[in-house]
Scaffold this motif. Structure first.
Motif, PDB file in Angstrom:
ATOM      1  N   SER A  27       0.836  -1.203   0.000  1.00 61.62           N
ATOM      2  CA  SER A  27       0.000   0.000   0.000  1.00 61.62           C
ATOM      3  C   SER A  27       0.870   1.253   0.000  1.00 61.62           C
ATOM      4  CB  SER A  27      -0.908   0.010   1.230  1.00 61.62           C
ATOM      5  OG  SER A  27      -0.128   0.243   2.394  1.00 61.62           O
ATOM      6  N   ASP A  28       0.256   2.362  -0.373  1.00 64.75           N
ATOM      7  CA  ASP A  28       0.956   3.649  -0.349  1.00 64.75           C
ATOM      8  C   ASP A  28       1.404   3.998   1.067  1.00 64.75           C
ATOM      9  OD1 ASP A  28       0.705   3.975  -3.073  1.00 64.75           O
ATOM     10  OD2 ASP A  28      -1.018   5.317  -2.931  1.00 64.75           O
ATOM     11  N   ASP A  29       0.599   3.633   2.073  1.00 66.26           N
ATOM     12  CA  ASP A  29       0.964   3.916   3.465  1.00 66.26           C
ATOM     13  C   ASP A  29       2.240   3.180   3.862  1.00 66.26           C
ATOM     14  OD1 ASP A  29      -1.233   5.578   3.780  1.00 66.26           O
ATOM     15  OD2 ASP A  29      -2.509   3.972   4.564  1.00 66.26           O
ATOM     16  N   ILE A  30       2.369   1.930   3.443  1.00 67.24           N
ATOM     17  CA  ILE A  30       3.571   1.152   3.751  1.00 67.24           C
ATOM     18  C   ILE A  30       4.790   1.765   3.058  1.00 67.24           C
ATOM     19  CG2 ILE A  30       4.713  -1.087   3.414  1.00 67.24           C
ATOM     20  CD1 ILE A  30       1.930  -2.368   3.745  1.00 67.24           C
ATOM     21  N   LEU A  31       4.616   2.122   1.786  1.00 65.87           N
ATOM     22  CA  LEU A  31       5.719   2.748   1.052  1.00 65.87           C
ATOM     23  C   LEU A  31       6.153   4.059   1.695  1.00 65.87           C
ATOM     24  CD1 LEU A  31       4.670   2.160  -2.662  1.00 65.87           C
ATOM     25  CD2 LEU A  31       6.561   1.095  -1.435  1.00 65.87           C
ATOM     26  N   LYS A  32       5.172   4.878   2.079  1.00 63.49           N
ATOM     27  CA  LYS A  32       5.494   6.163   2.686  1.00 63.49           C
ATOM     28  C   LYS A  32       6.198   5.970   4.028  1.00 63.49           C
ATOM     29  CE  LYS A  32       3.695  10.649   3.833  1.00 63.49           C
ATOM     30  NZ  LYS A  32       2.622  11.593   3.763  1.00 63.49           N
ATOM     31  N   ALA A  33       5.747   5.023   4.829  1.00 62.56           N
ATOM     32  CA  ALA A  33       6.372   4.759   6.124  1.00 62.56           C
ATOM     33  C   ALA A  33       7.812   4.289   5.939  1.00 62.56           C
ATOM     34  CB  ALA A  33       5.567   3.714   6.893  1.00 62.56           C
ATOM     35  N   GLU A  34       8.043   3.423   4.976  1.00 59.82           N
ATOM     36  CA  GLU A  34       9.405   2.932   4.713  1.00 59.82           C
ATOM     37  C   GLU A  34      10.299   4.066   4.207  1.00 59.82           C
ATOM     38  OE1 GLU A  34      12.388   0.137   4.851  1.00 59.82           O
ATOM     39  OE2 GLU A  34      10.356   0.000   5.644  1.00 59.82           O
ATOM     40  N   GLY A  40      14.958   9.229   7.485  1.00 54.42           N
ATOM     41  CA  GLY A  40      15.424   9.571   8.819  1.00 54.42           C
ATOM     42  C   GLY A  40      16.797   8.991   9.132  1.00 54.42           C
ATOM     43  N   GLN A  41      17.133   7.877   8.501  1.00 61.06           N
ATOM     44  CA  GLN A  41      18.422   7.241   8.734  1.00 61.06           C
ATOM     45  C   GLN A  41      19.564   7.935   7.991  1.00 61.06           C
ATOM     46  OE1 GLN A  41      17.818   3.194   7.525  1.00 61.06           O
ATOM     47  NE2 GLN A  41      16.663   2.656   9.354  1.00 61.06           N
ATOM     48  N   MET A  42      19.228   8.635   6.947  1.00 58.95           N
ATOM     49  CA  MET A  42      20.263   9.289   6.148  1.00 58.95           C
ATOM     50  C   MET A  42      20.721  10.559   6.849  1.00 58.95           C
ATOM     51  SD  MET A  42      18.722   8.759   2.375  1.00 58.95           S
ATOM     52  CE  MET A  42      20.253   8.560   1.487  1.00 58.95           C
ATOM     53  N   ALA A  43      22.020  10.722   6.904  1.00 58.98           N
ATOM     54  CA  ALA A  43      22.575  11.910   7.547  1.00 58.98           C
ATOM     55  C   ALA A  43      23.461  12.642   6.556  1.00 58.98           C
ATOM     56  CB  ALA A  43      23.382  11.494   8.774  1.00 58.98           C
ATOM     57  N   GLY A  44      23.757  13.878   6.873  1.00 59.00           N
ATOM     58  CA  GLY A  44      24.670  14.627   6.025  1.00 59.00           C
ATOM     59  C   GLY A  44      23.955  15.694   5.225  1.00 59.00           C
ATOM     60  N   SER A  45      24.688  16.241   4.307  1.00 62.04           N
ATOM     61  CA  SER A  45      24.177  17.327   3.482  1.00 62.04           C
ATOM     62  C   SER A  45      23.483  16.781   2.242  1.00 62.04           C
ATOM     63  CB  SER A  45      25.331  18.219   3.030  1.00 62.04           C
ATOM     64  OG  SER A  45      25.979  18.768   4.146  1.00 62.04           O
ATOM     65  N   GLU A  46      22.601  17.577   1.720  1.00 63.25           N
ATOM     66  CA  GLU A  46      21.925  17.239   0.481  1.00 63.25           C
ATOM     67  C   GLU A  46      22.520  18.097  -0.617  1.00 63.25           C
ATOM     68  OE1 GLU A  46      17.547  17.859  -1.383  1.00 63.25           O
ATOM     69  OE2 GLU A  46      17.633  17.000   0.622  1.00 63.25           O
ATOM     70  N   TYR A  47      22.837  17.465  -1.738  1.00 64.92           N
ATOM     71  CA  TYR A  47      23.441  18.179  -2.855  1.00 64.92           C
ATOM     72  C   TYR A  47      22.612  17.964  -4.101  1.00 64.92           C
ATOM     73  CZ  TYR A  47      27.499  18.240   0.193  1.00 64.92           C
ATOM     74  OH  TYR A  47      28.336  18.434   1.255  1.00 64.92           O
ATOM     75  N   LYS A  48      22.623  18.952  -4.962  1.00 64.96           N
ATOM     76  CA  LYS A  48      21.997  18.831  -6.266  1.00 64.96           C
ATOM     77  C   LYS A  48      23.117  18.964  -7.293  1.00 64.96           C
ATOM     78  CE  LYS A  48      17.473  20.673  -5.151  1.00 64.96           C
ATOM     79  NZ  LYS A  48      16.454  21.648  -5.493  1.00 64.96           N
ATOM     80  N   ALA A  49      23.363  17.892  -8.009  1.00 63.94           N
ATOM     81  CA  ALA A  49      24.398  17.924  -9.033  1.00 63.94           C
ATOM     82  C   ALA A  49      23.833  18.614 -10.269  1.00 63.94           C
ATOM     83  CB  ALA A  49      24.849  16.514  -9.369  1.00 63.94           C
ATOM     84  N   ARG A  50      24.561  19.581 -10.772  1.00 62.31           N
ATOM     85  CA  ARG A  50      24.117  20.313 -11.951  1.00 62.31           C
ATOM     86  C   ARG A  50      25.310  20.605 -12.839  1.00 62.31           C
ATOM     87  NH1 ARG A  50      19.841  24.926 -10.281  1.00 62.31           N
ATOM     88  NH2 ARG A  50      18.408  23.633  -9.132  1.00 62.31           N
ATOM     89  N   HIS A  51      25.054  20.765 -14.082  1.00 62.96           N
ATOM     90  CA  HIS A  51      26.093  21.168 -15.002  1.00 62.96           C
ATOM     91  C   HIS A  51      25.464  21.918 -16.167  1.00 62.96           C
ATOM     92  CE1 HIS A  51      24.721  17.553 -17.111  1.00 62.96           C
ATOM     93  NE2 HIS A  51      25.227  18.099 -18.181  1.00 62.96           N
TER      94      HIS A  51
END
Length: 89
Positions: A27-34, A40-51
Motif C-alpha cells: 500500500s501507499d501507506d507502507i511505502l510512505k512509512a518505509e 530519517g536514517q540518512m545523515a549529512g548534506s543534500e546536494y543537487k548535481a548540476r552542469h
C-alpha cells in the motif's frame, strides 16, 4: 551461459516478481512509512548535481566568470547557454 539461458532467467525472474507483487500488494501507506524511515536514517548534506554543457571552452570560462559574480544566476545561465535543451537543471 548463452543469451537464450539469460533470457529465460530474465523472463522467469520477471514472472516471479509480478506474481509476488500480485499476491502481496504494497500500500501507499507502507511505502510512505518505509520512505520516511530510510529518510530519517540518512545523515549529512543534500546536494543537487548540476552542469551546463557547452561546446567551447571559451563559453565555459565565460559562464564561470558570470557565476563568480552572481552564483544565484546558475538557473538562468543554464537555460540560456545549455547545449542539450532536453536536459534541464
Amino acid at each position: 551461459m548463452d543469451r537464450i539461458d539469460l533470457n529465460k532467467q530474465s523472463i522467469l525472474a520477471n514472472a516471479f516478481i509480478q506474481d509476488y507483487l500480485k499476491n502481496s500488494p504494497v500500500s501507499d501507506d507502507i511505502l510512505k512509512a518505509e520512505y520516511e524511515k530510510l529518510k530519517g536514517q540518512m545523515a549529512g548534506s543534500e546536494y543537487k548535481a548540476r552542469h551546463i554543457l557547452v561546446e567551447k571552452e571559451a563559453d565555459a570560462k565565460d559562464i564561470i566568470a558570470k557565476l563568480r559574480k552572481n552564483p544565484k544566476s546558475f538557473e538562468s545561465l543554464a537555460k540560456e547557454k545549455i547545449k542539450r535543451p532536453g536536459i534541464q537543471s
